[in-house]
Scaffold this active site. Structure first.
Site, PDB file in Angstrom:
ATOM      1  N   ASN A  37       0.813  -1.217   0.000  1.00 55.84           N
ATOM      2  CA  ASN A  37       0.000   0.000   0.000  1.00 55.84           C
ATOM      3  C   ASN A  37       0.851   1.274   0.000  1.00 55.84           C
ATOM      4  O   ASN A  37       1.627   1.514   0.925  1.00 55.84           O
ATOM      5  CB  ASN A  37      -0.892  -0.037   1.247  1.00 55.84           C
ATOM      6  CG  ASN A  37      -2.098   0.877   1.133  1.00 55.84           C
ATOM      7  OD1 ASN A  37      -2.317   1.506   0.100  1.00 55.84           O
ATOM      8  ND2 ASN A  37      -2.886   0.945   2.197  1.00 55.84           N
ATOM      9  N   HIS A 122     -14.900  -4.947  10.303  1.00 53.32           N
ATOM     10  CA  HIS A 122     -14.553  -3.599  10.756  1.00 53.32           C
ATOM     11  C   HIS A 122     -15.836  -2.833  11.061  1.00 53.32           C
ATOM     12  O   HIS A 122     -16.702  -2.724  10.213  1.00 53.32           O
ATOM     13  CB  HIS A 122     -13.826  -2.837   9.651  1.00 53.32           C
ATOM     14  CG  HIS A 122     -12.387  -3.183   9.544  1.00 53.32           C
ATOM     15  ND1 HIS A 122     -11.437  -2.268   9.175  1.00 53.32           N
ATOM     16  CD2 HIS A 122     -11.719  -4.340   9.756  1.00 53.32           C
ATOM     17  CE1 HIS A 122     -10.246  -2.846   9.170  1.00 53.32           C
ATOM     18  NE2 HIS A 122     -10.390  -4.104   9.504  1.00 53.32           N
ATOM     19  N   ARG A 147     -14.000  -5.658  14.968  1.00 51.74           N
ATOM     20  CA  ARG A 147     -13.052  -4.625  15.380  1.00 51.74           C
ATOM     21  C   ARG A 147     -13.798  -3.304  15.469  1.00 51.74           C
ATOM     22  O   ARG A 147     -14.454  -2.899  14.503  1.00 51.74           O
ATOM     23  CB  ARG A 147     -11.943  -4.517  14.329  1.00 51.74           C
ATOM     24  CG  ARG A 147     -10.808  -3.588  14.723  1.00 51.74           C
ATOM     25  CD  ARG A 147      -9.839  -3.345  13.572  1.00 51.74           C
ATOM     26  NE  ARG A 147     -10.218  -2.163  12.811  1.00 51.74           N
ATOM     27  CZ  ARG A 147      -9.368  -1.420  12.102  1.00 51.74           C
ATOM     28  NH1 ARG A 147      -8.095  -1.755  12.030  1.00 51.74           N
ATOM     29  NH2 ARG A 147      -9.782  -0.378  11.441  1.00 51.74           N
ATOM     30  N   TYR A 159      -7.728   7.382  13.276  1.00 49.15           N
ATOM     31  CA  TYR A 159      -7.453   6.188  12.509  1.00 49.15           C
ATOM     32  C   TYR A 159      -8.668   5.255  12.533  1.00 49.15           C
ATOM     33  O   TYR A 159      -9.252   5.032  13.596  1.00 49.15           O
ATOM     34  CB  TYR A 159      -6.222   5.420  13.057  1.00 49.15           C
ATOM     35  CG  TYR A 159      -6.209   4.045  12.469  1.00 49.15           C
ATOM     36  CD1 TYR A 159      -5.797   3.873  11.156  1.00 49.15           C
ATOM     37  CD2 TYR A 159      -6.749   2.968  13.146  1.00 49.15           C
ATOM     38  CE1 TYR A 159      -5.893   2.649  10.548  1.00 49.15           C
ATOM     39  CE2 TYR A 159      -6.855   1.736  12.557  1.00 49.15           C
ATOM     40  CZ  TYR A 159      -6.425   1.581  11.250  1.00 49.15           C
ATOM     41  OH  TYR A 159      -6.559   0.372  10.642  1.00 49.15           O
ATOM     42  N   ASP A 210      -7.831  -1.682  17.271  1.00 48.83           N
ATOM     43  CA  ASP A 210      -6.535  -1.394  16.654  1.00 48.83           C
ATOM     44  C   ASP A 210      -6.015  -0.054  17.164  1.00 48.83           C
ATOM     45  O   ASP A 210      -6.631   0.981  16.931  1.00 48.83           O
ATOM     46  CB  ASP A 210      -6.694  -1.355  15.127  1.00 48.83           C
ATOM     47  CG  ASP A 210      -5.367  -1.395  14.396  1.00 48.83           C
ATOM     48  OD1 ASP A 210      -4.320  -1.223  15.050  1.00 48.83           O
ATOM     49  OD2 ASP A 210      -5.378  -1.607  13.165  1.00 48.83           O
ATOM     50  N   HIS A 212      -3.040   1.053  16.331  1.00 48.37           N
ATOM     51  CA  HIS A 212      -2.293   1.547  15.164  1.00 48.37           C
ATOM     52  C   HIS A 212      -1.009   2.287  15.532  1.00 48.37           C
ATOM     53  O   HIS A 212      -0.736   3.391  15.031  1.00 48.37           O
ATOM     54  CB  HIS A 212      -3.199   2.399  14.260  1.00 48.37           C
ATOM     55  CG  HIS A 212      -3.007   2.089  12.804  1.00 48.37           C
ATOM     56  ND1 HIS A 212      -2.229   2.849  11.988  1.00 48.37           N
ATOM     57  CD2 HIS A 212      -3.462   1.072  12.046  1.00 48.37           C
ATOM     58  CE1 HIS A 212      -2.225   2.323  10.772  1.00 48.37           C
ATOM     59  NE2 HIS A 212      -2.960   1.239  10.779  1.00 48.37           N
ATOM     60  N   GLU A 236      -4.593  -4.370  19.249  1.00 47.31           N
ATOM     61  CA  GLU A 236      -3.673  -4.525  18.110  1.00 47.31           C
ATOM     62  C   GLU A 236      -2.655  -3.392  18.032  1.00 47.31           C
ATOM     63  O   GLU A 236      -3.011  -2.230  18.234  1.00 47.31           O
ATOM     64  CB  GLU A 236      -4.530  -4.555  16.838  1.00 47.31           C
ATOM     65  CG  GLU A 236      -3.756  -4.559  15.539  1.00 47.31           C
ATOM     66  CD  GLU A 236      -4.700  -4.679  14.348  1.00 47.31           C
ATOM     67  OE1 GLU A 236      -5.834  -5.179  14.515  1.00 47.31           O
ATOM     68  OE2 GLU A 236      -4.311  -4.260  13.249  1.00 47.31           O
ATOM     69  N   GLU A 262       1.320  -6.507  11.391  1.00 48.78           N
ATOM     70  CA  GLU A 262       0.881  -6.307  10.010  1.00 48.78           C
ATOM     71  C   GLU A 262       1.952  -5.629   9.162  1.00 48.78           C
ATOM     72  O   GLU A 262       1.887  -5.696   7.941  1.00 48.78           O
ATOM     73  CB  GLU A 262      -0.449  -5.546   9.952  1.00 48.78           C
ATOM     74  CG  GLU A 262      -0.385  -4.131  10.469  1.00 48.78           C
ATOM     75  CD  GLU A 262      -1.755  -3.455  10.454  1.00 48.78           C
ATOM     76  OE1 GLU A 262      -2.704  -4.027  11.002  1.00 48.78           O
ATOM     77  OE2 GLU A 262      -1.850  -2.362   9.888  1.00 48.78           O
ATOM     78  N   ARG A 283       0.291 -10.993  13.299  1.00 42.56           N
ATOM     79  CA  ARG A 283      -0.548 -10.465  12.218  1.00 42.56           C
ATOM     80  C   ARG A 283       0.136 -10.394  10.859  1.00 42.56           C
ATOM     81  O   ARG A 283      -0.366  -9.760   9.925  1.00 42.56           O
ATOM     82  CB  ARG A 283      -1.047  -9.065  12.611  1.00 42.56           C
ATOM     83  CG  ARG A 283      -2.251  -9.167  13.495  1.00 42.56           C
ATOM     84  CD  ARG A 283      -2.839  -7.843  13.841  1.00 42.56           C
ATOM     85  NE  ARG A 283      -3.198  -6.993  12.723  1.00 42.56           N
ATOM     86  CZ  ARG A 283      -4.193  -7.217  11.888  1.00 42.56           C
ATOM     87  NH1 ARG A 283      -4.933  -8.291  12.004  1.00 42.56           N
ATOM     88  NH2 ARG A 283      -4.455  -6.363  10.913  1.00 42.56           N
ATOM     89  N   HIS A 312      -3.304  -9.994   8.846  1.00 47.17           N
ATOM     90  CA  HIS A 312      -3.781  -8.737   8.291  1.00 47.17           C
ATOM     91  C   HIS A 312      -4.616  -9.033   7.043  1.00 47.17           C
ATOM     92  O   HIS A 312      -4.237  -9.864   6.224  1.00 47.17           O
ATOM     93  CB  HIS A 312      -2.535  -7.927   7.911  1.00 47.17           C
ATOM     94  CG  HIS A 312      -2.780  -6.540   7.475  1.00 47.17           C
ATOM     95  ND1 HIS A 312      -1.917  -5.903   6.617  1.00 47.17           N
ATOM     96  CD2 HIS A 312      -3.748  -5.657   7.768  1.00 47.17           C
ATOM     97  CE1 HIS A 312      -2.351  -4.670   6.411  1.00 47.17           C
ATOM     98  NE2 HIS A 312      -3.454  -4.496   7.096  1.00 47.17           N
ATOM     99  N   ASP A 316      -6.288  -3.356   1.227  1.00 48.93           N
ATOM    100  CA  ASP A 316      -5.097  -3.169   0.391  1.00 48.93           C
ATOM    101  C   ASP A 316      -4.423  -4.504   0.083  1.00 48.93           C
ATOM    102  O   ASP A 316      -3.488  -4.551  -0.716  1.00 48.93           O
ATOM    103  CB  ASP A 316      -4.110  -2.170   1.001  1.00 48.93           C
ATOM    104  CG  ASP A 316      -3.847  -2.385   2.475  1.00 48.93           C
ATOM    105  OD1 ASP A 316      -4.774  -2.176   3.286  1.00 48.93           O
ATOM    106  OD2 ASP A 316      -2.723  -2.764   2.817  1.00 48.93           O
ATOM    107  N   GLU A 339      -8.571 -11.218   9.554  1.00 46.26           N
ATOM    108  CA  GLU A 339      -9.231  -9.936   9.307  1.00 46.26           C
ATOM    109  C   GLU A 339      -9.998  -9.978   7.987  1.00 46.26           C
ATOM    110  O   GLU A 339      -9.508 -10.501   6.990  1.00 46.26           O
ATOM    111  CB  GLU A 339      -8.175  -8.817   9.247  1.00 46.26           C
ATOM    112  CG  GLU A 339      -8.761  -7.428   9.064  1.00 46.26           C
ATOM    113  CD  GLU A 339      -7.696  -6.330   9.100  1.00 46.26           C
ATOM    114  OE1 GLU A 339      -6.496  -6.662   8.963  1.00 46.26           O
ATOM    115  OE2 GLU A 339      -8.060  -5.162   9.271  1.00 46.26           O
ATOM    116  N   TRP A 402       1.659   6.870  12.256  1.00 45.57           N
ATOM    117  CA  TRP A 402       0.296   6.698  11.764  1.00 45.57           C
ATOM    118  C   TRP A 402      -0.044   5.221  11.835  1.00 45.57           C
ATOM    119  O   TRP A 402      -0.981   4.773  12.301  1.00 45.57           O
ATOM    120  CB  TRP A 402       0.141   7.164  10.303  1.00 45.57           C
ATOM    121  CG  TRP A 402      -1.296   7.112   9.911  1.00 45.57           C
ATOM    122  CD1 TRP A 402      -2.248   8.037  10.180  1.00 45.57           C
ATOM    123  CD2 TRP A 402      -1.959   6.050   9.216  1.00 45.57           C
ATOM    124  NE1 TRP A 402      -3.462   7.617   9.694  1.00 45.57           N
ATOM    125  CE2 TRP A 402      -3.324   6.408   9.095  1.00 45.57           C
ATOM    126  CE3 TRP A 402      -1.541   4.832   8.688  1.00 45.57           C
ATOM    127  CZ2 TRP A 402      -4.256   5.589   8.464  1.00 45.57           C
ATOM    128  CZ3 TRP A 402      -2.455   4.010   8.061  1.00 45.57           C
ATOM    129  CH2 TRP A 402      -3.808   4.401   7.945  1.00 45.57           C
TER     130      TRP A 402
END
Ligand code: EZ4
Ligand code: CO
Length: 402
Positions: A37, A122, A147, A159, A210, A212, A236, A262, A283, A312, A316, A339, A402
């Site tokens: 991605n 999600h 999630r 996020y 998550d 992130h 996560e 991930e 993940r 993961h 993407d 996921e 991020w």
């Protein structure tokens, strides 16, 4: 059997995908996903400029030798670009192997160990009540692992929460978008979300969250502790994971299970995390972890330390990777959860597939190989468009993870 051709199909049916097709002298071909991605063309160049010429004339059944040739033989090892490229080749070869032996790939990995692959959806919303609604919608769709991500009061974007009511999409066309982050606002709010969710939906549904990579280990410890009453399935990526020993601090303070990896591309990225039992779920994605050959070894190593897989599976990763993950998850013993973010209708049309969803479980189907195709004529109508993941800044303007 010999490899006669290997080429890339780069397309953007709502988002970018790099797909590898390997052809053989027996008319059988295989597909691999090489999507990274926001860095898609780097993997495409690594493959077409450096790896693909080395494949012609090789026996596609030699998945182990070809993997070692591309990994060890290159001298320069690891990294997301290299490993995604190797992963794409490896997955395409397993697809060929399955088709040549007239059996689904899961039969080559140990056969069917479970009836279906538990997947998590999600759910998200701009505030508590929207997120609760979104979780309830997932339950109605049949998911029992969900999630949950929510907008945080006082922060304009968070996020995992989409803009404009669209499905959440972790990439945007054009140059990188920027968002603001406040750890204190987030830490004050996050436990309220899960308290509310347990009140509204009860104790049965598996809830995941998550983080992130936003916290430090001691902040993550505080969050994990605060979330204990709501018994999450997992927390996560609580912190960026370069510092594997950082997880010792989190583990000292909380029993909330932890999922990480991930962005990992080798079992070495998780070596200490696994052998010191600092995580519960690995993940790593099939494609970014170097393919089925490497993931099988990583999962077997993890199994010795009670670590299960939780691959993961955001959008993407193409339907080719989702199919590979489903074959893998159906076969291995220490599978945890997969996921599942639904691809758009257009992506699904470009990648016709055999996998199905039923009552919270997915099945890869019984077609030989992976059971995924690509409609190249349709794909050609959607050329690559530059896109990036967003970048995050703290309230004082400095860059954060991020
Ligand atoms: O940010 O897939 O758990 N899922 C995630 C995703 C990732 C993107 C990165 O490409 O964290 O949203
Ligand atoms: Co994540």
């Amino acid at each position: 059997m010999k490899i006669t051709d290997a080429r890339l199909i780069i397309c953007s049916p709502d988002r970018n995908f790099v797909t590898l097709r390997i052809d053989t002298d027996e008319g059988i071909y295989g597909l691999g996903d090489a999507t990274l991605n926001g860095r898609e063309l780097a993997v495409a160049s690594y493959l077409s400029d450096h790896l693909l010429p080395c494949l012609i004339g090789r026996d596609p059944f030699q998945t182990e030798d070809i993997w070692q040739y591309l990994y060890r033989g290159a001298y320069w090892r690891r990294g997301p670009v290299t490993m995604a490229a190797i992963g794409a080749v490896d997955v395409a070869l397993w697809d060929i192997k399955g088709k040549a032996l007239n059996t689904p790939v899961y039969n080559l990995l140990g056969g069917q160990s479970r009836q279906g692959v538990m997947v998590y959806s999600h759910a998200n919303g701009r505030d508590l009540s929207e997120t609760v609604e979104s979780v309830q919608k997932s339950i109605e769709e049949g998911y029992f692992a969900i999630r949950a991500q929510s907008g945080v009061p006082g922060m304009s974007g968070t996020y995992g929460v989409p803009k404009g009511g669209k499905a959440y999409e972790p990439a945007e066309r054009g140059l990188p978008a920027e968002s603001l982050w406040s750890t204190e606002k987030y830490l004050r709010f996050a436990p309220n979300l899960f308290e509310k969710l347990r009140v509204e939906i009860g104790p049965e549904i598996h809830l995941l969250h998550d983080v992130h990579h936003r916290l430090t280990p001691i902040e993550a410890a505080r969050l994990g502790k605060a979330l204990e009453p709501y018994h999450l399935f997992w927390m996560e990526d609580p912190v960026p994971a370069e510092l594997q020993e950082g997880f010792e601090l989190i583990r000292k303070h909380t029993t909330t299970p932890i999922a990480v990896g991930e962005v990992f591309n080798s079992v070495w990225d998780a070596h200490d995390l696994i052998r010191h039992q600092l995580i519960d779920y690995l993940r790593m994605t099939i494609v970014h972890g170097g393919g089925i050959t490497a993931m099988k070894k990583a999962a077997d190593f993890a199994a010795m330390y009670h670590v299960r897989t939780g691959c993961h599976g955001a959008t993407d990763l193409s339907p080719v990777t989702l199919a590979a993950a489903l074959h893998f998850g159906l076969a291995i013993h220490n599978f945890g959860v997969q996921e599942h973010m639904r691809h758009t209708a257009l992506t699904d049309e470009v990648f016709p597939h055999q996998y199905t969803f039923d009552a919270g479980y997915m099945h890869p189907g019984t077609a030989p190989g992976l059971g995924v195709e690509i409609d190249e004529t349709l794909a050609a109508r959607y050329p690559y468009q530059r896109a990036y993941l967003p970048v995050a800044r703290r309230l004082d303007g400095s860059i954060t993870d991020w």
